[in-house]
Design a protein around this motif. Structure first.
Motif, PDB file in Angstrom:
ATOM      1  N   ARG A  93      13.816  -7.172   1.564  1.00  0.00           N
ATOM      2  CA  ARG A  93      13.909  -5.920   2.471  1.00  0.00           C
ATOM      3  C   ARG A  93      13.036  -5.002   1.734  1.00  0.00           C
ATOM      4  N   LEU A  94      11.861  -4.340   2.440  1.00  0.00           N
ATOM      5  CA  LEU A  94      10.921  -3.642   1.894  1.00  0.00           C
ATOM      6  C   LEU A  94      11.017  -2.129   3.018  1.00  0.00           C
ATOM      7  N   ASN A  95      11.112  -0.955   2.508  1.00  0.00           N
ATOM      8  CA  ASN A  95      11.005   0.413   3.069  1.00  0.00           C
ATOM      9  C   ASN A  95       9.568   0.693   2.797  1.00  0.00           C
ATOM     10  N   CYS A 137       8.261   1.656   8.355  1.00  0.00           N
ATOM     11  CA  CYS A 137       8.846   0.663   9.165  1.00  0.00           C
ATOM     12  C   CYS A 137       9.474  -0.174   7.714  1.00  0.00           C
ATOM     13  N   GLU A 138      10.663  -0.581   8.190  1.00  0.00           N
ATOM     14  CA  GLU A 138      11.220  -1.793   7.307  1.00  0.00           C
ATOM     15  C   GLU A 138      10.935  -3.197   7.563  1.00  0.00           C
ATOM     16  N   SER A 145       0.905  -1.236  -0.203  1.00  0.00           N
ATOM     17  CA  SER A 145       0.168   0.039  -0.034  1.00  0.00           C
ATOM     18  C   SER A 145       1.002   1.266   0.136  1.00  0.00           C
ATOM     19  N   GLY A 146       0.650   2.165  -0.897  1.00  0.00           N
ATOM     20  CA  GLY A 146       1.161   3.576  -1.080  1.00  0.00           C
ATOM     21  C   GLY A 146       2.470   3.377  -1.810  1.00  0.00           C
ATOM     22  N   THR A 147       2.720   2.203  -2.398  1.00  0.00           N
ATOM     23  CA  THR A 147       4.094   2.218  -3.304  1.00  0.00           C
ATOM     24  C   THR A 147       3.707   2.377  -4.675  1.00  0.00           C
ATOM     25  N   GLY A 148       2.652   2.212  -4.941  1.00  0.00           N
ATOM     26  CA  GLY A 148       2.192   2.361  -6.567  1.00  0.00           C
ATOM     27  C   GLY A 148       2.157   1.069  -7.294  1.00  0.00           C
ATOM     28  N   TYR A 174      11.301   1.843  -2.322  1.00  0.00           N
ATOM     29  CA  TYR A 174      10.496   0.657  -1.627  1.00  0.00           C
ATOM     30  C   TYR A 174      11.208  -0.595  -1.562  1.00  0.00           C
ATOM     31  N   PHE A 175      11.957  -0.878  -2.610  1.00  0.00           N
ATOM     32  CA  PHE A 175      12.946  -2.100  -2.508  1.00  0.00           C
ATOM     33  C   PHE A 175      14.340  -1.676  -1.835  1.00  0.00           C
TER      34      PHE A 175
END
Length: 278
Positions: free
Chosen positions: A224-226, A231-232, A144-147, A169-170
């Motif tokens: 790993r996602l930002n 939060c990570e 959500s919110g990443t497009g 994001y990544f």
């Protein structure tokens, strides 16, 4: 004109240092990596024959030659499998007359039911081209919110190379990009892969084409996602090949307690609204 097989062998030769194979340092050279002469000698073939393979003038090397090249380059099991796969598709290129066409996007009802059983977990159905065909509410919450899911027909590969938000994001964008590009070679058919790359290449930077021709076999570690919430997330991935052979069910699991707690705090919509994209 080169071939996928020739590109892979040349890329591996260029990235192999002679000293890693116990060969002497022959001093400065114009290009990095292993000399063609040294690779040919280790594989027991002539330099002229190796040149023909790398340049795409020989598309059907024998199994013995392919195995000898794999040994000479000290390829690991994943790289050896990829070498054999490229040998197969390279040999069939000359006889392929099927016009490239988009792959099927429908998901079997039984697969959708499996996704429902995985709620409220994080899971999706995809294919080797990166099309996101169906997903759980948990998957939507972590994207959500990443497009990523904004498009009518969301595609992870296209998102990685055309949406600047992907690089934020990544956390390990380069590794994920290599994974997605590598998977194009494993598409259900060469025609589907060609269709997608022909569509994507004109809209992306040369980085896409460069990665495609490097044939980097990915390690696929923790993802790993930002998350836009701040939060990570660290997620492990389990990929299950579906019986059709053209789609995969990917389940994401928190890699640590901090990620599990963060995922629990993300807003979710009702699991009953499982989304299938057609």
């Amino acid at each position: 004109m080169g071939t996928p097989l020739g590109d892979f062998i040349r890329a591996r030769r260029d990235s192999t240092q002679p000293e890693s194979l116990g060969l002497p340092d022959r001093g400065r050279r114009r290009s990095p990596g292993l000399r063609r002469l040294d690779l040919a000698a280790r594989a027991g073939i002539s330099v002229e024959y190796l040149t023909r393979i790398e340049q795409g003038r020989d598309r059907n090397p024998s199994v013995a030659v392919v195995n000898a090249l794999a040994d000479a380059l000290s390829l690991d099991p994943s790289e050896r499998n990829h070498l054999r796969y490229l040998t197969k598709i390279t040999g069939g290129e000359c006889s392929a007359h099927t016009r490239p066409a988009p792959p099927r996007r429908d998901v079997r009802p039984s697969v959708l039911e499996t996704l429902r059983l995985l709620e409220p977990g994080i899971a999706m159905v995809t294919n080797r081209l990166g099309d996101i065909l169906a997903h759980t509410s948990g998957y939507e919450s972590v994207t959500s919110g990443t497009g990523l899911l904004d498009a009518d027909t969301p595609n992870l590969t296209r998102y990685l190379f055309t949406d600047p938000r992907a690089r934020t994001y990544f956390a390990d964008w380069d590794d994920v990009a290599d994974e997605q590009v590598f998977d194009l070679w494993l598409a259900p058919s060469v025609e589907n892969s060609e269709w997608f790359t022909a569509e994507l290449a004109p809209t992306t930077s040369p980085d896409f084409t460069s990665r495609l021709n490097r044939h980097v076999v990915p390690q696929r570690g923790a993802l790993r996602l930002n998350h836009p919430s701040g939060c990570e997330l660290r997620l492990l991935r389990e990929t299950l090949e579906l019986s059709s052979g053209a789609q995969q069910l990917v389940v994401f699991l928190p890699a640590d307690e901090r990620t599990a707690h963060a995922v629990d705090q993300l807003p979710r919509r009702s699991p009953s609204r499982l989304r299938a994209i057609s």
